[in-house]
Enzyme design. Structure first.
Site, PDB file in Angstrom:
ATOM      1  N   ASP A   6       0.860  -1.188   0.000  1.00 40.78           N
ATOM      2  CA  ASP A   6       0.000   0.000   0.000  1.00 40.78           C
ATOM      3  C   ASP A   6       0.889   1.229   0.000  1.00 40.78           C
ATOM      4  OD1 ASP A   6      -2.189   1.676   0.108  1.00 40.78           O
ATOM      5  OD2 ASP A   6      -2.515   1.424   2.257  1.00 40.78           O
ATOM      6  N   TYR A  38       0.699   9.028  -3.389  1.00 42.21           N
ATOM      7  CA  TYR A  38       1.009   8.722  -4.779  1.00 42.21           C
ATOM      8  C   TYR A  38       0.143   9.519  -5.752  1.00 42.21           C
ATOM      9  CZ  TYR A  38       3.956   4.569  -3.879  1.00 42.21           C
ATOM     10  OH  TYR A  38       4.965   3.711  -3.517  1.00 42.21           O
ATOM     11  N   CYS A  69      -4.045  -0.960  -2.943  1.00 45.37           N
ATOM     12  CA  CYS A  69      -4.130   0.491  -3.138  1.00 45.37           C
ATOM     13  C   CYS A  69      -4.740   0.728  -4.507  1.00 45.37           C
ATOM     14  CB  CYS A  69      -2.728   1.094  -3.048  1.00 45.37           C
ATOM     15  SG  CYS A  69      -2.575   2.810  -3.601  1.00 45.37           S
ATOM     16  N   ASN A  70      -5.797   1.527  -4.572  1.00 46.00           N
ATOM     17  CA  ASN A  70      -6.458   1.779  -5.850  1.00 46.00           C
ATOM     18  C   ASN A  70      -5.571   2.547  -6.816  1.00 46.00           C
ATOM     19  OD1 ASN A  70      -9.519   0.940  -5.979  1.00 46.00           O
ATOM     20  ND2 ASN A  70      -9.113   1.561  -3.876  1.00 46.00           N
ATOM     21  N   THR A  71      -4.820   3.539  -6.316  1.00 44.58           N
ATOM     22  CA  THR A  71      -3.959   4.317  -7.207  1.00 44.58           C
ATOM     23  C   THR A  71      -2.868   3.444  -7.800  1.00 44.58           C
ATOM     24  OG1 THR A  71      -4.375   6.393  -6.029  1.00 44.58           O
ATOM     25  CG2 THR A  71      -2.364   6.270  -7.348  1.00 44.58           C
ATOM     26  N   CYS A 202     -11.953   3.453  -2.741  1.00 46.36           N
ATOM     27  CA  CYS A 202     -10.823   3.906  -1.940  1.00 46.36           C
ATOM     28  C   CYS A 202     -10.800   3.043  -0.692  1.00 46.36           C
ATOM     29  CB  CYS A 202     -10.957   5.381  -1.574  1.00 46.36           C
ATOM     30  SG  CYS A 202      -9.716   5.965  -0.391  1.00 46.36           S
ATOM     31  N   THR A 203      -9.621   2.564  -0.320  1.00 49.22           N
ATOM     32  CA  THR A 203      -9.555   1.637   0.813  1.00 49.22           C
ATOM     33  C   THR A 203      -9.793   2.318   2.153  1.00 49.22           C
ATOM     34  OG1 THR A 203      -7.142   1.857   0.761  1.00 49.22           O
ATOM     35  CG2 THR A 203      -8.109  -0.065  -0.347  1.00 49.22           C
TER      36      THR A 203
END
Length: 283
Positions: A6, A38, A69-71, A202-203
């Site tokens: 993450d 990020y 992590c979505n990004t 989003c986490t």
């Protein structure tokens, strides 16, 4: 071990669900807190940082790494899977992201099926995506959902301040205000038509899922990533048991790239009150 990466702290919501689901598996979690966030970095930088942390996890014995992590998933996962990994020294290892299982849950279509199939190609539902600026800007959710369900309406809504407010432990009233702002912003794009499914992309957002539930109608199915990812990984490991073969089981190690692990440990308790302390990553 299974590695979980993450860029920040939100991935702990996913890790917690995985630890609960797989008490007999060992997990190694690496947070790149020295380089967070990020979201405002160029894509090449996000790819390089994600690759470096993935290699660090591989080098410590993880054969499988999940990008929690979505990004990182939206920007780097495809490049790592298709371009870097096949040419690297890490053949026999794999990288998974959290977008694929979320899209699978939203479309009720396996990730491997990337063209419209009956009956999903006739699906005309509305799918809402709530996320951070970078995840929404990537367009990964509309792109992947429409490959499988071309007639679905995908509406995205940036909730720019919500993740930060959660991390800073803002009062419940402030968090609810931001959630309402996001829901109203999405409904403004649909002329008031509520989504059939809502992706919390989003986490951090699972911590305020109850607020989204409060302000979306009962028929809206909320897809929160921790449980969705745990379901998907359970299925994946059933089909690819060799990634955890020989796992003694039950251990959890938390590492950070930040210079002050004690500070990270304190901040992490927002996401997991009983979380174990972080240690400094040697990589």
């Amino acid at each position: 071990m299974i590695g979980v990466f993450d860029s920040g702290l939100g991935g702990l919501t996913v890790l917690r669900a995985l630890v609960d689901r797989f008490p007999d598996k060992s997990f190694l979690y690496l947070g790149d807190h020295a380089n967070v966030p990020y979201g405002n970095r160029p894509s090449d930088e996000v790819i390089d940082l994600t690759r470096a942390s993935t290699e660090a996890l591989f080098s410590q014995g993880c054969k499988l790494v999940l990008l929690g992590c979505n990004t990182a998933t939206a920007v780097a996962a495809r490049h790592l899977q298709q371009n870097w990994l096949p040419q690297s020294k890490w053949r026999g290892h794999n990288v998974l992201g959290i977008v694929a299982p979320t899209v699978e849950a939203a479309t009720q279509t396996p990730w491997a099926v990337s063209t419209p199939q009956y009956p999903q190609k006739y699906n005309t539902d509305v799918v809402g995506v709530f996320g951070t600026t970078r995840t929404i800007a990537s367009g990964v959710y509309p792109e992947e959902i429409r490959k499988r369900c071309p007639r679905v309406t995908v509406v995205q809504q940036v909730c720019a301040a919500l993740a930060g407010a959660i991390e800073q432990e803002a009062p419940e009233a402030e968090l609810e205000r931001l959630v309402v702002e996001g829901v109203e912003g999405l409904l403004a794009q649909t002329n008031g038509l509520p989504p059939h499914r809502a992706i919390l992309g989003c986490t951090h957002f699972p911590l305020v899922e109850h607020l989204f539930r409060r302000h979306l109608p009962p028929f809206t199915r909320i897809l929160s990533q921790p449980e969705v990812v745990a379901d998907s990984l359970e299925d994946y490991l059933a089909r690819h048991a060799h990634y955890t073969a020989g796992d003694a089981g039950g251990s959890l190690t938390l590492l950070t790239t930040a210079a002050n692990p004690a500070d990270i440990s304190a901040r992490a308790r927002v996401f997991w009150p009983e979380v174990a302390p972080f240690a400094l990553s040697a990589a």
